[in-house]
Scaffold this motif. Sequence first.
Motif, PDB file in Angstrom:
ATOM      1  N   LEU A 255     -26.912  86.360  61.466  1.00 35.42           N
ATOM      2  CA  LEU A 255     -26.203  85.968  62.685  1.00 35.42           C
ATOM      3  C   LEU A 255     -25.429  87.173  63.225  1.00 35.42           C
ATOM      4  O   LEU A 255     -24.311  87.461  62.769  1.00 35.42           O
ATOM      5  N   PRO A 256     -25.993  87.928  64.175  1.00 33.43           N
ATOM      6  CA  PRO A 256     -25.293  89.089  64.720  1.00 33.43           C
ATOM      7  C   PRO A 256     -23.989  88.706  65.416  1.00 33.43           C
ATOM      8  O   PRO A 256     -23.845  87.597  65.943  1.00 33.43           O
ATOM      9  N   ASP A 257     -23.052  89.635  65.408  1.00 37.41           N
ATOM     10  CA  ASP A 257     -21.767  89.460  66.103  1.00 37.41           C
ATOM     11  C   ASP A 257     -21.076  88.160  65.701  1.00 37.41           C
ATOM     12  O   ASP A 257     -20.533  87.431  66.539  1.00 37.41           O
ATOM     13  N   THR A 258     -21.096  87.860  64.424  1.00 39.53           N
ATOM     14  CA  THR A 258     -20.547  86.598  63.923  1.00 39.53           C
ATOM     15  C   THR A 258     -19.688  86.846  62.691  1.00 39.53           C
ATOM     16  O   THR A 258     -20.090  87.576  61.785  1.00 39.53           O
ATOM     17  N   GLY A 259     -18.497  86.236  62.681  1.00 43.54           N
ATOM     18  CA  GLY A 259     -17.606  86.351  61.535  1.00 43.54           C
ATOM     19  C   GLY A 259     -17.881  85.274  60.506  1.00 43.54           C
ATOM     20  O   GLY A 259     -18.672  84.355  60.727  1.00 43.54           O
ATOM     21  N   ILE A 260     -17.180  85.325  59.389  1.00 45.59           N
ATOM     22  CA  ILE A 260     -17.431  84.430  58.271  1.00 45.59           C
ATOM     23  C   ILE A 260     -17.146  82.974  58.630  1.00 45.59           C
ATOM     24  O   ILE A 260     -17.902  82.074  58.247  1.00 45.59           O
ATOM     25  N   GLU A 261     -16.071  82.714  59.373  1.00 42.10           N
ATOM     26  CA  GLU A 261     -15.725  81.334  59.700  1.00 42.10           C
ATOM     27  C   GLU A 261     -16.731  80.706  60.655  1.00 42.10           C
ATOM     28  O   GLU A 261     -17.149  79.550  60.481  1.00 42.10           O
ATOM     29  N   GLN A 262     -17.127  81.467  61.666  1.00 44.52           N
ATOM     30  CA  GLN A 262     -18.114  80.956  62.613  1.00 44.52           C
ATOM     31  C   GLN A 262     -19.449  80.724  61.914  1.00 44.52           C
ATOM     32  O   GLN A 262     -20.131  79.724  62.150  1.00 44.52           O
ATOM     33  N   ALA A 263     -19.817  81.654  61.022  1.00 48.03           N
ATOM     34  CA  ALA A 263     -21.076  81.509  60.288  1.00 48.03           C
ATOM     35  C   ALA A 263     -21.042  80.278  59.387  1.00 48.03           C
ATOM     36  O   ALA A 263     -22.059  79.590  59.222  1.00 48.03           O
ATOM     37  N   THR A 264     -19.895  79.998  58.804  1.00 52.19           N
ATOM     38  CA  THR A 264     -19.769  78.815  57.946  1.00 52.19           C
ATOM     39  C   THR A 264     -19.953  77.538  58.761  1.00 52.19           C
ATOM     40  O   THR A 264     -20.575  76.570  58.294  1.00 52.19           O
ATOM     41  N   MET A 265     -19.444  77.542  60.003  1.00 48.11           N
ATOM     42  CA  MET A 265     -19.629  76.387  60.880  1.00 48.11           C
ATOM     43  C   MET A 265     -21.117  76.209  61.226  1.00 48.11           C
ATOM     44  O   MET A 265     -21.623  75.082  61.270  1.00 48.11           O
ATOM     45  N   VAL A 266     -21.810  77.324  61.458  1.00 46.09           N
ATOM     46  CA  VAL A 266     -23.242  77.260  61.743  1.00 46.09           C
ATOM     47  C   VAL A 266     -23.982  76.693  60.537  1.00 46.09           C
ATOM     48  O   VAL A 266     -24.857  75.825  60.665  1.00 46.09           O
TER      49      VAL A 266
END
Length: 331
Positions: A255-266
């Motif tokens: 997931l480019p341009d994505t932090g850990i919290e946003q990635a966890t939501m995804v």
Amino acid sequence: MSFELMILLIFILGLGILYSQKYQRILADRVEQVRIMESAFEHTALGMAIISPDFRFIKVNQAYADIVGYTRTELLRMVPKDFIYPEDHEKDTPYTQEVFAGNIHSFTSLKRYIHKNGNILWIRATFSAVRNKSGNIKYFIAQIQDMTIAKKAEDELRKSRDDAEVLARTDYLTNTLNRRAFIERLKEELERTRRTQKGFAMILVDVDYFKKVNDQYGHLAGDYVLQQFAECLGNIVRAYDFIGRYGGEEFIICLPDTGIEQATMVAERMRESVEALEVDYLDSLIKVTGSFGVAAYDSHSSDTLDELIERADSAMYMAKHHKNTVYQWVS
């Protein structure tokens, strides 16, 4: 009349006859040259035309008429743009401007013509300028060659090469990137991240109890489940995210341009989507879940890709202890 004058007149008469014969030979040679050029113009396999500086046909050979489908009489009432494909009308404009400016003598281009019957032809056309002693253009000589078959073969070959390249990079079963292609793409993302100073995240997911699916329903059912699982993940990601089959029943997502919290939501949305999935196989509804591990790469980090993948794998290993859950790697 004196003898000397008679000799002079005979000499002048002989000289006139000599020059007359020479002129006749020159004239005959010129006529023969014109005849040869005319024959070459008419019988060459190339379509040939003489075109005025304002781009009107002055003369065309039969091959030109045969290529475009119009009669020679019809062509003499037309201009080339009448049958050039509309989107290619201005393709030659920069080159014709250079010819009129005297910077180039001729040019060759590949463009589309519309045959009288409506078919689209690919034509290789060469335009050459013929100038007078003052340097002004008297006319153009145009030569055209039908390249439709060759262009089609070239396009098919290119498509075959492109398809082969895609196949070499794609997992045959799930249509995701194969492991090698994913790592190559991931390396490109790492370089981009270092340039843009933006991070990216990674999700590693494993299908829970996949062995039971194979044992209960068979390996063909297992393959179908993997296909549906991959499609389910693909429905969640963005256009510029990318998914690979990491091995067996494991998938990896960047997931480019994505932090850990946003990635966890995804990852959580993926988990919920998979949990709701019912795979209909031979009148059996197969339910599966997934265990998700999430890790993120900081653009200022000196970690390697192997270390990042290992972190996502460690998080996924923790998730597998509970099944059907999401874990993020925490240092």
